[in-house]
Design a protein around this motif. Sequence first.
Motif, PDB file in Angstrom:
ATOM      1  N   PHE A 212       0.866  -1.183   0.000  1.00  0.00           N
ATOM      2  CA  PHE A 212       0.000   0.000   0.000  1.00  0.00           C
ATOM      3  C   PHE A 212       0.900   1.230   0.000  1.00  0.00           C
ATOM      4  O   PHE A 212       1.812   1.336   0.834  1.00  0.00           O
ATOM      5  CB  PHE A 212      -0.875   0.045   1.253  1.00  0.00           C
ATOM      6  CG  PHE A 212      -1.937  -1.015   1.317  1.00  0.00           C
ATOM      7  CD1 PHE A 212      -3.202  -0.790   0.800  1.00  0.00           C
ATOM      8  CD2 PHE A 212      -1.681  -2.239   1.918  1.00  0.00           C
ATOM      9  CE1 PHE A 212      -4.195  -1.759   0.877  1.00  0.00           C
ATOM     10  CE2 PHE A 212      -2.658  -3.217   2.006  1.00  0.00           C
ATOM     11  CZ  PHE A 212      -3.917  -2.980   1.478  1.00  0.00           C
ATOM     12  N   ILE A 213       0.645   2.143  -0.904  1.00  0.00           N
ATOM     13  CA  ILE A 213       1.342   3.430  -0.920  1.00  0.00           C
ATOM     14  C   ILE A 213       0.296   4.502  -0.647  1.00  0.00           C
ATOM     15  O   ILE A 213      -0.621   4.710  -1.457  1.00  0.00           O
ATOM     16  CB  ILE A 213       2.042   3.682  -2.270  1.00  0.00           C
ATOM     17  CG1 ILE A 213       3.049   2.561  -2.563  1.00  0.00           C
ATOM     18  CG2 ILE A 213       2.735   5.042  -2.261  1.00  0.00           C
ATOM     19  CD1 ILE A 213       3.634   2.620  -3.961  1.00  0.00           C
ATOM     20  N   ILE A 214       0.396   5.148   0.500  1.00  0.00           N
ATOM     21  CA  ILE A 214      -0.617   6.105   0.940  1.00  0.00           C
ATOM     22  C   ILE A 214      -0.002   7.498   0.990  1.00  0.00           C
ATOM     23  O   ILE A 214       1.072   7.693   1.578  1.00  0.00           O
ATOM     24  CB  ILE A 214      -1.166   5.720   2.326  1.00  0.00           C
ATOM     25  CG1 ILE A 214      -1.791   4.317   2.283  1.00  0.00           C
ATOM     26  CG2 ILE A 214      -2.194   6.745   2.807  1.00  0.00           C
ATOM     27  CD1 ILE A 214      -2.146   3.752   3.638  1.00  0.00           C
TER      28      ILE A 214
ATOM     29  N   GLU B 257      -2.480   3.876  -3.201  1.00  0.00           N
ATOM     30  CA  GLU B 257      -2.133   3.032  -4.344  1.00  0.00           C
ATOM     31  C   GLU B 257      -1.919   1.609  -3.842  1.00  0.00           C
ATOM     32  O   GLU B 257      -1.177   1.383  -2.879  1.00  0.00           O
ATOM     33  CB  GLU B 257      -0.870   3.559  -5.021  1.00  0.00           C
ATOM     34  CG  GLU B 257      -0.626   2.934  -6.378  1.00  0.00           C
ATOM     35  CD  GLU B 257       0.346   3.759  -7.214  1.00  0.00           C
ATOM     36  OE1 GLU B 257       1.436   3.226  -7.493  1.00  0.00           O
ATOM     37  OE2 GLU B 257       0.024   4.910  -7.565  1.00  0.00           O
ATOM     38  N   ILE B 258      -2.585   0.684  -4.499  1.00  0.00           N
ATOM     39  CA  ILE B 258      -2.586  -0.718  -4.067  1.00  0.00           C
ATOM     40  C   ILE B 258      -1.962  -1.548  -5.181  1.00  0.00           C
ATOM     41  O   ILE B 258      -2.458  -1.557  -6.309  1.00  0.00           O
ATOM     42  CB  ILE B 258      -4.021  -1.188  -3.774  1.00  0.00           C
ATOM     43  CG1 ILE B 258      -4.648  -0.290  -2.693  1.00  0.00           C
ATOM     44  CG2 ILE B 258      -4.043  -2.643  -3.351  1.00  0.00           C
ATOM     45  CD1 ILE B 258      -6.138  -0.452  -2.561  1.00  0.00           C
ATOM     46  N   ILE B 259      -0.889  -2.241  -4.845  1.00  0.00           N
ATOM     47  CA  ILE B 259      -0.149  -3.021  -5.840  1.00  0.00           C
ATOM     48  C   ILE B 259      -0.233  -4.490  -5.460  1.00  0.00           C
ATOM     49  O   ILE B 259       0.086  -4.872  -4.328  1.00  0.00           O
ATOM     50  CB  ILE B 259       1.322  -2.573  -5.902  1.00  0.00           C
ATOM     51  CG1 ILE B 259       1.397  -1.081  -6.249  1.00  0.00           C
ATOM     52  CG2 ILE B 259       2.091  -3.396  -6.936  1.00  0.00           C
ATOM     53  CD1 ILE B 259       2.778  -0.494  -6.107  1.00  0.00           C
TER      54      ILE B 259
ATOM     55  N   ASP C 229     -13.219  10.028  -4.870  1.00  0.00           N
ATOM     56  CA  ASP C 229     -13.257  10.977  -5.988  1.00  0.00           C
ATOM     57  C   ASP C 229     -13.066  10.284  -7.325  1.00  0.00           C
ATOM     58  O   ASP C 229     -13.739  10.604  -8.308  1.00  0.00           O
ATOM     59  CB  ASP C 229     -12.175  12.040  -5.798  1.00  0.00           C
ATOM     60  CG  ASP C 229     -12.355  12.805  -4.499  1.00  0.00           C
ATOM     61  OD1 ASP C 229     -13.469  13.291  -4.250  1.00  0.00           O
ATOM     62  OD2 ASP C 229     -11.384  12.900  -3.720  1.00  0.00           O
ATOM     63  N   SER C 230     -12.152   9.338  -7.369  1.00  0.00           N
ATOM     64  CA  SER C 230     -11.896   8.614  -8.611  1.00  0.00           C
ATOM     65  C   SER C 230     -11.036   7.399  -8.299  1.00  0.00           C
ATOM     66  O   SER C 230     -10.358   7.340  -7.271  1.00  0.00           O
ATOM     67  CB  SER C 230     -11.171   9.501  -9.636  1.00  0.00           C
ATOM     68  OG  SER C 230      -9.943   9.982  -9.101  1.00  0.00           O
ATOM     69  N   VAL C 231     -11.098   6.420  -9.206  1.00  0.00           N
ATOM     70  CA  VAL C 231     -10.282   5.215  -9.077  1.00  0.00           C
ATOM     71  C   VAL C 231      -9.655   4.911 -10.429  1.00  0.00           C
ATOM     72  O   VAL C 231     -10.336   4.950 -11.462  1.00  0.00           O
ATOM     73  CB  VAL C 231     -11.116   4.008  -8.605  1.00  0.00           C
ATOM     74  CG1 VAL C 231     -10.236   2.764  -8.513  1.00  0.00           C
ATOM     75  CG2 VAL C 231     -11.777   4.284  -7.254  1.00  0.00           C
ATOM     76  N   PHE C 232      -8.362   4.598 -10.418  1.00  0.00           N
ATOM     77  CA  PHE C 232      -7.638   4.231 -11.638  1.00  0.00           C
ATOM     78  C   PHE C 232      -7.062   2.833 -11.468  1.00  0.00           C
ATOM     79  O   PHE C 232      -6.506   2.490 -10.428  1.00  0.00           O
ATOM     80  CB  PHE C 232      -6.515   5.237 -11.911  1.00  0.00           C
ATOM     81  CG  PHE C 232      -7.008   6.618 -12.230  1.00  0.00           C
ATOM     82  CD1 PHE C 232      -7.205   7.020 -13.544  1.00  0.00           C
ATOM     83  CD2 PHE C 232      -7.289   7.521 -11.213  1.00  0.00           C
ATOM     84  CE1 PHE C 232      -7.668   8.285 -13.836  1.00  0.00           C
ATOM     85  CE2 PHE C 232      -7.748   8.793 -11.498  1.00  0.00           C
ATOM     86  CZ  PHE C 232      -7.942   9.183 -12.816  1.00  0.00           C
TER      87      PHE C 232
ATOM     88  N   ARG D   3      -5.272   2.969  -7.924  1.00  0.00           N
ATOM     89  CA  ARG D   3      -5.052   4.232  -7.223  1.00  0.00           C
ATOM     90  C   ARG D   3      -6.423   4.805  -6.895  1.00  0.00           C
ATOM     91  O   ARG D   3      -7.182   5.183  -7.784  1.00  0.00           O
ATOM     92  CB  ARG D   3      -4.232   5.219  -8.040  1.00  0.00           C
ATOM     93  CG  ARG D   3      -4.018   6.541  -7.292  1.00  0.00           C
ATOM     94  CD  ARG D   3      -3.116   7.501  -8.017  1.00  0.00           C
ATOM     95  NE  ARG D   3      -1.715   7.119  -7.926  1.00  0.00           N
ATOM     96  CZ  ARG D   3      -0.697   7.987  -8.073  1.00  0.00           C
ATOM     97  NH1 ARG D   3      -0.953   9.273  -8.301  1.00  0.00           N
ATOM     98  NH2 ARG D   3       0.539   7.581  -7.999  1.00  0.00           N
ATOM     99  N   VAL D   4      -6.717   4.860  -5.601  1.00  0.00           N
ATOM    100  CA  VAL D   4      -8.004   5.365  -5.119  1.00  0.00           C
ATOM    101  C   VAL D   4      -7.790   6.766  -4.554  1.00  0.00           C
ATOM    102  O   VAL D   4      -7.075   6.944  -3.560  1.00  0.00           O
ATOM    103  CB  VAL D   4      -8.587   4.445  -4.032  1.00  0.00           C
ATOM    104  CG1 VAL D   4      -9.935   4.977  -3.544  1.00  0.00           C
ATOM    105  CG2 VAL D   4      -8.723   3.015  -4.544  1.00  0.00           C
ATOM    106  N   HIS D   5      -8.383   7.759  -5.203  1.00  0.00           N
ATOM    107  CA  HIS D   5      -8.326   9.139  -4.714  1.00  0.00           C
ATOM    108  C   HIS D   5      -9.574   9.390  -3.867  1.00  0.00           C
ATOM    109  O   HIS D   5     -10.698   9.125  -4.311  1.00  0.00           O
ATOM    110  CB  HIS D   5      -8.281  10.126  -5.886  1.00  0.00           C
ATOM    111  CG  HIS D   5      -7.010  10.050  -6.681  1.00  0.00           C
ATOM    112  ND1 HIS D   5      -5.963  10.905  -6.468  1.00  0.00           N
ATOM    113  CD2 HIS D   5      -6.633   9.201  -7.681  1.00  0.00           C
ATOM    114  CE1 HIS D   5      -4.977  10.598  -7.304  1.00  0.00           C
ATOM    115  NE2 HIS D   5      -5.362   9.566  -8.058  1.00  0.00           N
ATOM    116  N   TYR D   6      -9.382   9.918  -2.684  1.00  0.00           N
ATOM    117  CA  TYR D   6     -10.527  10.124  -1.809  1.00  0.00           C
ATOM    118  C   TYR D   6     -10.256  11.253  -0.828  1.00  0.00           C
ATOM    119  O   TYR D   6      -9.118  11.697  -0.635  1.00  0.00           O
ATOM    120  CB  TYR D   6     -10.864   8.830  -1.060  1.00  0.00           C
ATOM    121  CG  TYR D   6      -9.790   8.307  -0.118  1.00  0.00           C
ATOM    122  CD1 TYR D   6      -9.918   8.445   1.272  1.00  0.00           C
ATOM    123  CD2 TYR D   6      -8.658   7.644  -0.604  1.00  0.00           C
ATOM    124  CE1 TYR D   6      -8.957   7.956   2.132  1.00  0.00           C
ATOM    125  CE2 TYR D   6      -7.691   7.148   0.250  1.00  0.00           C
ATOM    126  CZ  TYR D   6      -7.845   7.306   1.627  1.00  0.00           C
ATOM    127  OH  TYR D   6      -6.884   6.822   2.483  1.00  0.00           O
TER     128      TYR D   6
END
Length: 745
Positions: free
Chosen positions: A235-237, A252-254, A276-279, A311-314
Amino acid sequence: MRSRIIKCMFLVLGATGVRPLWAQIPAQVFVPDTQQVADADGFTLVRDAVVFEFGKGRFFKTVPYEGRSWGVLFDGDVVMRCTPTTVIEREQLQRRFGDTTYVKTGRAAFLYFADETGLELTRKLTFRRGTISHGAKAAYENVMAGSMLYGTITKAFLDRANNSTFYADVRSGESEAAVYMFNPYEVEEVAVYRYFKKLGGLRAESVTRFHRTEDYGLGLDLSYENKDPMVVDSFIIRMTLTDKLEASGYCEIIGTLTDTAQLWVHLLLTSLATVDSVFWCGDKVRCYHAGSDYLWISRPDGAVSSAVRLRVHYHGVLVKRTEDIIYLTDELLWYPRLASNAKSYYDIGVSVPIKYQFASIGQEVESRTEGKMYTGRWITLFPVRNASFNVGFFQTIDIRDPRIIPIKILASEVYHWGVGGSVEKDVGADIANSVVFFQNLFGPIPFSSLVVSESPVVHGMAFPGLIHLGWVTFQGNSESGWHELLRSHEVAHQWWGIGVDFRTYHDQWLSEAFAEYSALLYVQQAFGNNDKFFELLREARDEIVKNREGLLSKTPEAGPIWLGYRTSTTDTPNDYGLIIYRKGAWVLHMLRNMMLDLKTMSDDRFFHMMQRYYTLYNGKAASTSDFQLVVEEAMGGDMDWFFSQWVYGTAVPKYEFATSVKETEDGKFRVSLKVRQTNVPDRFQMPVPIHVDFGGDRYAAFRALVKGRDNAFDLPPLPLKPKKITFNALESVLCEVEEKPWNHL
């Protein structure tokens, strides 16, 4: 991990933004189809350990979606009968509901499925055009308005799967229902819940849970099943907190998908956050989150790779501030994560106004100040289960002791006065001394530093290298030993629960009970005598024994340790702490005394066993059966009987004993004992220590195996006349003891 229950409002359409998952599903999936109506009278469905008996009434298939009907509504009398596959679950039903089968009668039912239910109904019933009566409409509205679904039961529809998913809502009124789920996406596939009104609100609680029946014949350790949608490597936060502590950033979840056929994956994220968005690997994808703690993410169209880079933006209310009181709104779900105990690497970067202090799990590798903002970055050097942080106005106390790792105490400047001295002497001393104590008992602490931060709560919570301690324990000490117990309990979690993790909620006692008993051992040392140790043990014993009075009242008897969090119900809300923490600690105490050398009074064998368990499973997750194997190695024999009685069972024995002392012809003394064992099954057995005190600091110690109802035995000839005979010495067995005159037994 806490269970997450979603209340699904099936027909809420037209909302803006990210809406609840079920609101995204076309309404027709749940609408009764007037073209597919069948009369029934005596129709039966069997799903694993559950039987549904449909009396006189009508089935309405739901309107097909993409050529497939996903459900049916039944308007009529229905009975659901669940007889769990396992003895433990049947015994729990007997305790709670007075029968080994759970029965729910209803006036309507809604079924949702991805299995053969639709075909089975079509083969056995005749569907034709019909009308929906007023009663059917009312039943439909009641079912739809009050239905409850666990998040992952929705996955079958999202993935358009053909599998064993089956859900049944049996309803007897607007707010009275029982739900059965066969959910192939859960480790325990079979579950029954009940829903009811209490104190003005709708309550939901577990009735029973277990694996699919066929799994029990495979001879596998089912605690090692894995149903995670992906394996997360890291996890990269990155997060920014504003002056008002409003949070925003991304995670970011790898990792790697466990099944490339799935179209959607699910994570947990607090409902107080807004996505907000997810990639996904750079492609923007759809997600559903609002209204629950489940975050559903769609894979990119046409994706075939098993590689995951999300990548979860929130943003959201992850931290709240009321004047200068600051607290986390969710210590576990402040970032999107798996629901399981899987371990991953963490890389956490946070920017926060310099007026606040910030603490995180991991090793700090970056620290800088730019203007009014502080930025720090922390990484974990090995995989851990979860992450947390704390932020607030703190006074820092650094503890440096060559025997242990560096320790930092973050004491709030808000919750109390006169911080420095008392915090350092009380909180700091207990934290440092318990680290020294536990590493001597079990092995080195698995982290290079430890941060203990004060929180505006009563409880404590431990994370890798980070402990949240409630403000109350920063106020000083008390004669009860409660503060020392609380502080050392959370420190002990660095070994038990974090160093050695637990597999499932059934095994959580390997964390909580181990930390609790370790804390009791620390209290024994901290007070410099055995009095406080045994006082706390007896208090726990009295609570456990008193709980059994529920057999004669409306409150059910507590369940076994094996049930984990499910020991707590609306009727028994305190049983989790009582059974998992306190009774679990007693289990360790009994093992310690069983391994005690009565000649030397050395308990080295017990602590060698604990060291071996810690060494074998440090950095791993252990199951109860894993721990049992280590115990059996130390005891040199089978211990099924012990774990069956104390971990999987609920019986607590009562011993009535009587003694007789007679001088023999050769001048020695013969001690005879009679022991009556009650409140337990006939097969129940325990070795019970007997101490004989001759006075003048002279004594002898023996063990007697008490088995069945009536026992009689003689001790070996004694050279002196006993002054006192103690049955169940050293509180070795969790039990009640009452001495009786010889002729009364």
